[in-house]
Design a protein around this motif. Structure first.
Motif, mmCIF file in Angstrom:
data_model
loop_
_atom_site.group_PDB
_atom_site.id
_atom_site.type_symbol
_atom_site.label_atom_id
_atom_site.label_comp_id
_atom_site.label_asym_id
_atom_site.label_seq_id
_atom_site.Cartn_x
_atom_site.Cartn_y
_atom_site.Cartn_z
ATOM 1 N N ASP A 1 0.832 -1.212 0.000
ATOM 2 C CA ASP A 1 0.000 0.000 0.000
ATOM 3 C C ASP A 1 0.864 1.260 0.000
ATOM 4 O O ASP A 1 0.576 2.216 -0.710
ATOM 5 C CB ASP A 1 -0.932 0.014 1.214
ATOM 6 N N LEU A 2 1.942 1.261 0.784
ATOM 7 C CA LEU A 2 2.828 2.415 0.835
ATOM 8 C C LEU A 2 3.540 2.590 -0.510
ATOM 9 O O LEU A 2 3.652 3.692 -1.026
ATOM 10 C CB LEU A 2 3.856 2.288 1.959
ATOM 11 N N SER A 3 3.991 1.494 -1.085
ATOM 12 C CA SER A 3 4.660 1.539 -2.388
ATOM 13 C C SER A 3 3.735 2.120 -3.454
ATOM 14 O O SER A 3 4.136 2.961 -4.258
ATOM 15 C CB SER A 3 5.114 0.131 -2.783
ATOM 16 N N ASP A 4 2.471 1.697 -3.446
ATOM 17 C CA ASP A 4 1.494 2.233 -4.388
ATOM 18 C C ASP A 4 1.280 3.728 -4.163
ATOM 19 O O ASP A 4 1.146 4.499 -5.112
ATOM 20 C CB ASP A 4 0.150 1.508 -4.258
ATOM 21 N N GLU A 5 1.259 4.146 -2.904
ATOM 22 C CA GLU A 5 1.083 5.565 -2.576
ATOM 23 C C GLU A 5 2.280 6.393 -3.059
ATOM 24 O O GLU A 5 2.121 7.489 -3.585
ATOM 25 C CB GLU A 5 0.878 5.747 -1.070
ATOM 26 N N ILE A 6 3.491 5.854 -2.888
ATOM 27 C CA ILE A 6 4.698 6.542 -3.365
ATOM 28 C C ILE A 6 4.606 6.737 -4.874
ATOM 29 O O ILE A 6 4.852 7.829 -5.392
ATOM 30 C CB ILE A 6 5.969 5.743 -3.001
ATOM 31 N N LYS A 7 4.231 5.699 -5.589
ATOM 32 C CA LYS A 7 4.131 5.784 -7.046
ATOM 33 C C LYS A 7 3.047 6.772 -7.469
ATOM 34 O O LYS A 7 3.220 7.541 -8.415
ATOM 35 C CB LYS A 7 3.871 4.403 -7.631
#
Length: 186
Positions: free
Chosen positions: A44-50
Motif C-alpha cells: 500500500d505504501l509503495s502504491d502511494e509513493i508511485k
C-alpha cells in the motif's frame, strides 16, 4: 507537464513514472520502513509513493510558459509603467522561440514525523513555441492566444533516466483568459 509525458492517461499505460520508478530506490525505503515498523502494508505504501510521484507532473502548461518568459526576461520592458501606461493594452506576438524548463521535485517519505527516505527527481523540458499572442496590461499577462507547442523532455529518478518523450506539435487551445492577470515579474 503531464500532457507531454503521458498524453491521454489510460489504465494500461497510465504513467511512465510509475512503470519505471527505480526499484533500488524503493527497496532502500522499504528497508527503512521495516526498521521503523510502519503500520501500513508495504504494498500500500509503495502504491502511494508511485501515485505521489505521478503528481509531480501536475504543472499546467501556461504556468511553464509564464515561468520561462519571466526567467528569460523577454517581457521585462512591459514592466516600465512610464513607457507603458497601466491603462493601455499591449498585444504582442512571440514568434518561434525555444524555452528550457528544469524542475527538481522530490518525495520525502515519513513515518511518525520521521523521514525514512527521500526520492529525488529531475525533470528537463525543451519547449518550441510558435505564434503565441499575449495581451499585456499594467505589467501583467492578461491573456494567451493561439500558437502551437512542440515539447521534448526527460524524467530522471535518483540520477537514472526513467522516461523520455517527444510530443507531436500541439495547438494551443484558442484563448486562455488569465482574469486579473499574472505579473510579468514576481
Amino acid at each position: 507537464m503531464k500532457q507531454i509525458f503521458q498524453g491521454r492517461e489510460t489504465e494500461a499505460g497510465k504513467n511512465l513514472l510509475i512503470e519505471n520508478l527505480d526499484q533500488q530506490t524503493l527497496d532502500s525505503i522499504k528497508q527503512s520502513y521495516k526498521e521503523e515498523k510502519g503500520s501500513m502494508l508495504w504494498g500500500d505504501l509503495s502504491d502511494e509513493i508511485k501515485s505521489r510521484a505521478s503528481e509531480l507532473l501536475n504543472i499546467p502548461l501556461p504556468d511553464l510558459l509564464i515561468r520561462a518568459w519571466r526567467e528569460s526576461g523577454v517581457l521585462n520592458k512591459y514592466i516600465n509603467r512610464e513607457e507603458y501606461d497601466p491603462e493601455a493594452v499591449v498585444i504582442i506576438e512571440l514568434k518561434e522561440h525555444t524555452m528550457i524548463s528544469n524542475h527538481k521535485p522530490y518525495l520525502d517519505i515519513e513515518i511518525n514525523q520521521k523521514s525514512i527516505g527521500k526520492i529525488n527527481f529531475e525533470i528537463n523540458l525543451e519547449l518550441i513555441v510558435q505564434g503565441i499572442i499575449l495581451k499585456i496590461q499594467d505589467a501583467k499577462i492578461k491573456q494567451i492566444r493561439t500558437g502551437n507547442i512542440k515539447a521534448s523532455g526527460t524524467i530522471n529518478c535518483e540520477g537514472h533516466e526513467i522516461g523520455k518523450k517527444e510530443s507531436e506539435e500541439v495547438d494551443f487551445p484558442g484563448t486562455l483568459d488569465l482574469g486579473e492577470g499574472i505579473p510579468i515579474a514576481p
